[in-house]
Motif scaffolding. Structure first.
Motif, PDB file in Angstrom:
ATOM      1  N   SER A   6       0.802  -1.215   0.000  1.00  0.00           N
ATOM      2  CA  SER A   6       0.000   0.000   0.000  1.00  0.00           C
ATOM      3  C   SER A   6       0.839   1.271   0.000  1.00  0.00           C
ATOM      4  O   SER A   6       0.336   2.351  -0.245  1.00  0.00           O
ATOM      5  CB  SER A   6      -0.932   0.008   1.213  1.00  0.00           C
ATOM      6  N   GLN A   7       2.133   1.158   0.268  1.00  0.00           N
ATOM      7  CA  GLN A   7       2.962   2.356   0.337  1.00  0.00           C
ATOM      8  C   GLN A   7       3.266   2.920  -1.040  1.00  0.00           C
ATOM      9  O   GLN A   7       3.696   4.062  -1.163  1.00  0.00           O
ATOM     10  CB  GLN A   7       4.266   2.053   1.065  1.00  0.00           C
ATOM     11  N   TYR A   8       3.053   2.152  -2.096  1.00  0.00           N
ATOM     12  CA  TYR A   8       3.375   2.603  -3.438  1.00  0.00           C
ATOM     13  C   TYR A   8       2.145   3.147  -4.141  1.00  0.00           C
ATOM     14  O   TYR A   8       1.103   2.494  -4.201  1.00  0.00           O
ATOM     15  CB  TYR A   8       3.953   1.452  -4.272  1.00  0.00           C
ATOM     16  N   HIS A   9       2.274   4.354  -4.681  1.00  0.00           N
ATOM     17  CA  HIS A   9       1.268   4.879  -5.578  1.00  0.00           C
ATOM     18  C   HIS A   9       1.574   4.358  -6.974  1.00  0.00           C
ATOM     19  O   HIS A   9       2.647   3.823  -7.237  1.00  0.00           O
ATOM     20  CB  HIS A   9       1.277   6.409  -5.552  1.00  0.00           C
ATOM     21  N   HIS A  10       0.656   4.548  -7.896  1.00  0.00           N
ATOM     22  CA  HIS A  10       0.795   3.999  -9.242  1.00  0.00           C
ATOM     23  C   HIS A  10       2.102   4.447  -9.888  1.00  0.00           C
ATOM     24  O   HIS A  10       2.873   3.638 -10.407  1.00  0.00           O
ATOM     25  CB  HIS A  10      -0.405   4.434 -10.099  1.00  0.00           C
ATOM     26  N   GLY A  11       2.389   5.752  -9.866  1.00  0.00           N
ATOM     27  CA  GLY A  11       3.605   6.263 -10.484  1.00  0.00           C
ATOM     28  C   GLY A  11       4.852   5.903  -9.710  1.00  0.00           C
ATOM     29  O   GLY A  11       5.919   5.662 -10.285  1.00  0.00           O
ATOM     30  N   ASP A  12       4.745   5.859  -8.377  1.00  0.00           N
ATOM     31  CA  ASP A  12       5.898   5.553  -7.534  1.00  0.00           C
ATOM     32  C   ASP A  12       6.397   4.129  -7.761  1.00  0.00           C
ATOM     33  O   ASP A  12       7.589   3.865  -7.665  1.00  0.00           O
ATOM     34  CB  ASP A  12       5.544   5.733  -6.056  1.00  0.00           C
ATOM     35  N   LEU A  13       5.470   3.224  -8.039  1.00  0.00           N
ATOM     36  CA  LEU A  13       5.852   1.826  -8.174  1.00  0.00           C
ATOM     37  C   LEU A  13       6.755   1.615  -9.385  1.00  0.00           C
ATOM     38  O   LEU A  13       7.722   0.851  -9.317  1.00  0.00           O
ATOM     39  CB  LEU A  13       4.608   0.938  -8.283  1.00  0.00           C
ATOM     40  N   ALA A  14       6.480   2.296 -10.492  1.00  0.00           N
ATOM     41  CA  ALA A  14       7.330   2.169 -11.673  1.00  0.00           C
ATOM     42  C   ALA A  14       8.751   2.637 -11.353  1.00  0.00           C
ATOM     43  O   ALA A  14       9.735   1.977 -11.709  1.00  0.00           O
ATOM     44  CB  ALA A  14       6.751   2.972 -12.834  1.00  0.00           C
ATOM     45  N   SER A  15       8.864   3.765 -10.662  1.00  0.00           N
ATOM     46  CA  SER A  15      10.183   4.281 -10.273  1.00  0.00           C
ATOM     47  C   SER A  15      10.870   3.343  -9.298  1.00  0.00           C
ATOM     48  O   SER A  15      12.086   3.111  -9.378  1.00  0.00           O
ATOM     49  CB  SER A  15      10.052   5.674  -9.654  1.00  0.00           C
ATOM     50  N   ALA A  16      10.089   2.793  -8.379  1.00  0.00           N
ATOM     51  CA  ALA A  16      10.645   1.869  -7.395  1.00  0.00           C
ATOM     52  C   ALA A  16      11.176   0.608  -8.076  1.00  0.00           C
ATOM     53  O   ALA A  16      12.235   0.088  -7.697  1.00  0.00           O
ATOM     54  CB  ALA A  16       9.585   1.496  -6.360  1.00  0.00           C
ATOM     55  N   ALA A  37      11.775 -11.326  -9.556  1.00  0.00           N
ATOM     56  CA  ALA A  37      12.721 -11.131  -8.457  1.00  0.00           C
ATOM     57  C   ALA A  37      12.640  -9.708  -7.918  1.00  0.00           C
ATOM     58  O   ALA A  37      12.684  -9.490  -6.702  1.00  0.00           O
ATOM     59  CB  ALA A  37      14.136 -11.442  -8.931  1.00  0.00           C
ATOM     60  N   VAL A  38      12.507  -8.741  -8.821  1.00  0.00           N
ATOM     61  CA  VAL A  38      12.392  -7.350  -8.392  1.00  0.00           C
ATOM     62  C   VAL A  38      11.096  -7.150  -7.618  1.00  0.00           C
ATOM     63  O   VAL A  38      11.061  -6.433  -6.612  1.00  0.00           O
ATOM     64  CB  VAL A  38      12.448  -6.401  -9.606  1.00  0.00           C
ATOM     65  N   ALA A  39      10.018  -7.795  -8.074  1.00  0.00           N
ATOM     66  CA  ALA A  39       8.744  -7.703  -7.358  1.00  0.00           C
ATOM     67  C   ALA A  39       8.888  -8.250  -5.938  1.00  0.00           C
ATOM     68  O   ALA A  39       8.363  -7.666  -4.977  1.00  0.00           O
ATOM     69  CB  ALA A  39       7.660  -8.461  -8.120  1.00  0.00           C
ATOM     70  N   ARG A  40       9.611  -9.361  -5.798  1.00  0.00           N
ATOM     71  CA  ARG A  40       9.836  -9.921  -4.463  1.00  0.00           C
ATOM     72  C   ARG A  40      10.640  -8.955  -3.599  1.00  0.00           C
ATOM     73  O   ARG A  40      10.358  -8.798  -2.413  1.00  0.00           O
ATOM     74  CB  ARG A  40      10.563 -11.270  -4.574  1.00  0.00           C
ATOM     75  N   ASP A  41      11.629  -8.318  -4.191  1.00  0.00           N
ATOM     76  CA  ASP A  41      12.440  -7.356  -3.440  1.00  0.00           C
ATOM     77  C   ASP A  41      11.578  -6.230  -2.876  1.00  0.00           C
ATOM     78  O   ASP A  41      11.842  -5.721  -1.783  1.00  0.00           O
ATOM     79  CB  ASP A  41      13.522  -6.760  -4.337  1.00  0.00           C
ATOM     80  N   LEU A  42      10.560  -5.832  -3.645  1.00  0.00           N
ATOM     81  CA  LEU A  42       9.701  -4.722  -3.223  1.00  0.00           C
ATOM     82  C   LEU A  42       8.513  -5.182  -2.390  1.00  0.00           C
ATOM     83  O   LEU A  42       7.777  -4.356  -1.842  1.00  0.00           O
ATOM     84  CB  LEU A  42       9.195  -3.968  -4.459  1.00  0.00           C
ATOM     85  N   GLY A  43       8.317  -6.484  -2.313  1.00  0.00           N
ATOM     86  CA  GLY A  43       7.202  -7.000  -1.531  1.00  0.00           C
ATOM     87  C   GLY A  43       5.857  -6.777  -2.186  1.00  0.00           C
ATOM     88  O   GLY A  43       4.847  -6.569  -1.493  1.00  0.00           O
ATOM     89  N   VAL A  44       5.818  -6.801  -3.528  1.00  0.00           N
ATOM     90  CA  VAL A  44       4.553  -6.641  -4.252  1.00  0.00           C
ATOM     91  C   VAL A  44       4.278  -7.907  -5.049  1.00  0.00           C
ATOM     92  O   VAL A  44       5.131  -8.790  -5.158  1.00  0.00           O
ATOM     93  CB  VAL A  44       4.589  -5.411  -5.180  1.00  0.00           C
ATOM     94  N   SER A  45       3.096  -7.992  -5.619  1.00  0.00           N
ATOM     95  CA  SER A  45       2.710  -9.198  -6.357  1.00  0.00           C
ATOM     96  C   SER A  45       3.570  -9.361  -7.605  1.00  0.00           C
ATOM     97  O   SER A  45       4.103  -8.389  -8.149  1.00  0.00           O
ATOM     98  CB  SER A  45       1.236  -9.127  -6.761  1.00  0.00           C
ATOM     99  N   GLN A  46       3.677 -10.592  -8.086  1.00  0.00           N
ATOM    100  CA  GLN A  46       4.512 -10.873  -9.252  1.00  0.00           C
ATOM    101  C   GLN A  46       3.902 -10.345 -10.543  1.00  0.00           C
ATOM    102  O   GLN A  46       4.576 -10.265 -11.566  1.00  0.00           O
ATOM    103  CB  GLN A  46       4.776 -12.377  -9.352  1.00  0.00           C
ATOM    104  N   THR A  47       2.627  -9.984 -10.497  1.00  0.00           N
ATOM    105  CA  THR A  47       1.992  -9.397 -11.680  1.00  0.00           C
ATOM    106  C   THR A  47       2.129  -7.868 -11.723  1.00  0.00           C
ATOM    107  O   THR A  47       1.889  -7.255 -12.761  1.00  0.00           O
ATOM    108  CB  THR A  47       0.498  -9.763 -11.725  1.00  0.00           C
ATOM    109  N   ALA A  48       2.517  -7.284 -10.605  1.00  0.00           N
ATOM    110  CA  ALA A  48       2.596  -5.823 -10.513  1.00  0.00           C
ATOM    111  C   ALA A  48       3.524  -5.191 -11.556  1.00  0.00           C
ATOM    112  O   ALA A  48       3.184  -4.145 -12.124  1.00  0.00           O
ATOM    113  CB  ALA A  48       3.022  -5.416  -9.103  1.00  0.00           C
ATOM    114  N   PRO A  49       4.694  -5.794 -11.858  1.00  0.00           N
ATOM    115  CA  PRO A  49       5.577  -5.154 -12.845  1.00  0.00           C
ATOM    116  C   PRO A  49       4.932  -4.969 -14.212  1.00  0.00           C
ATOM    117  O   PRO A  49       5.247  -4.015 -14.932  1.00  0.00           O
ATOM    118  CB  PRO A  49       6.765  -6.114 -12.922  1.00  0.00           C
ATOM    119  N   TYR A  50       4.019  -5.894 -14.562  1.00  0.00           N
ATOM    120  CA  TYR A  50       3.448  -5.869 -15.910  1.00  0.00           C
ATOM    121  C   TYR A  50       2.400  -4.784 -16.090  1.00  0.00           C
ATOM    122  O   TYR A  50       1.902  -4.591 -17.199  1.00  0.00           O
ATOM    123  CB  TYR A  50       2.879  -7.254 -16.230  1.00  0.00           C
ATOM    124  N   ARG A  51       2.100  -4.057 -15.025  1.00  0.00           N
ATOM    125  CA  ARG A  51       1.254  -2.875 -15.168  1.00  0.00           C
ATOM    126  C   ARG A  51       2.067  -1.694 -15.701  1.00  0.00           C
ATOM    127  O   ARG A  51       1.500  -0.705 -16.151  1.00  0.00           O
ATOM    128  CB  ARG A  51       0.642  -2.501 -13.815  1.00  0.00           C
TER     129      ARG A  51
END
Length: 213
Positions: A6-16, A37-51
């Motif tokens: 929840s700490q990531y906003h839509h735009g922040d997540l891409a930068s993160a 692997a990057v998604a795991r590092d950030l603690g977000v779902s594995q589908t999140a990067p594909y947004r």
């Protein structure tokens, strides 16, 4: 996990993702990078990067573009301190360029390494890379107009400068110049640029070419 997501906003997540990917590349290299692997590092779902990224190559393309933008900014800032002395501006630019490569070796290799496929952003990366070249070209053009440099076509001078600085940067991050201290590296770059931009070896001069203050 929910709290961390929840700490990531839509735009922040891409930068993160881009920041975390650079960390992973520095640790393991480009080949082992994966979006999961990057998604795991950030603690977000594995589908999140594909947004935000079509695939790994899309992410790498954006990282390379980011690197060239930062390199252009760093080079411009360094050269701007010597507006009345073309040679010193190019020296400062070159040293800043080399320092960028030394501080971000894996990011630098990604920018120039041919990792990105032609159908996945290479054209845009090439366009963005010209922003770094344009900083050199601007100084070369100004130097020729002032008579500070040998009277050659500025684009040829700029390309030659870029090749020399890039060569030093690559040799340095590959460990071939590890024995050089800052003063020796400064002298190496100065000698190479002096020959290129003045048309004479610094060894033939009665005094050493001017160093940065």
């Amino acid at each position: 996990m929910t709290e961390q997501k929840s700490q990531y906003h839509h735009g922040d997540l891409a930068s993160a993702f881009m920041d975390a990917a650079i960390v992973r590349i520095a640790q393991e290299g480009v080949d082992k990078l994966s979006l999961r692997a990057v998604a795991r590092d950030l603690g977000v779902s594995q589908t999140a990067p594909y947004r935000h990224f079509t695939d790994k190559n899309h992410l790498l393309s954006l990282l390379a573009q980011q690197g060239f933008e930062r390199l252009a900014h760093t080079s411009f800032e360094a050269s701007s301190h010597y507006q009345d002395d073309t040679f010193k501006a190019l020296m400062a630019l070159g040293l800043a360029y080399i320092e960028f490569a030394r501080e971000h070796p894996q990011h630098y290799r990604l920018m120039f390494g041919g990792t990105i496929k032609r159908d996945c952003g290479e054209t845009q990366v090439m366009k963005t890379s010209m922003s770094a070249f344009d900083v050199i070209l601007q100084q070369a053009t100004l130097g020729v107009e002032r008579g500070d440099l040998i009277q050659q076509e500025p684009r040829l001078l700029a390309r030659s400068c870029w090749a020399k600085v890039h060569g030093i940067a690559m040799l340095l991050i590959d460990g071939f110049y590890s024995e050089l201290n800052a003063q020796q590296l400064n002298q190496l770059l100065m000698d190479m640029l002096w020959i290129n931009l003045r048309g004479i070896s610094s060894q033939l001069l009665p005094v050493t070419p001017p160093a940065l203050n």
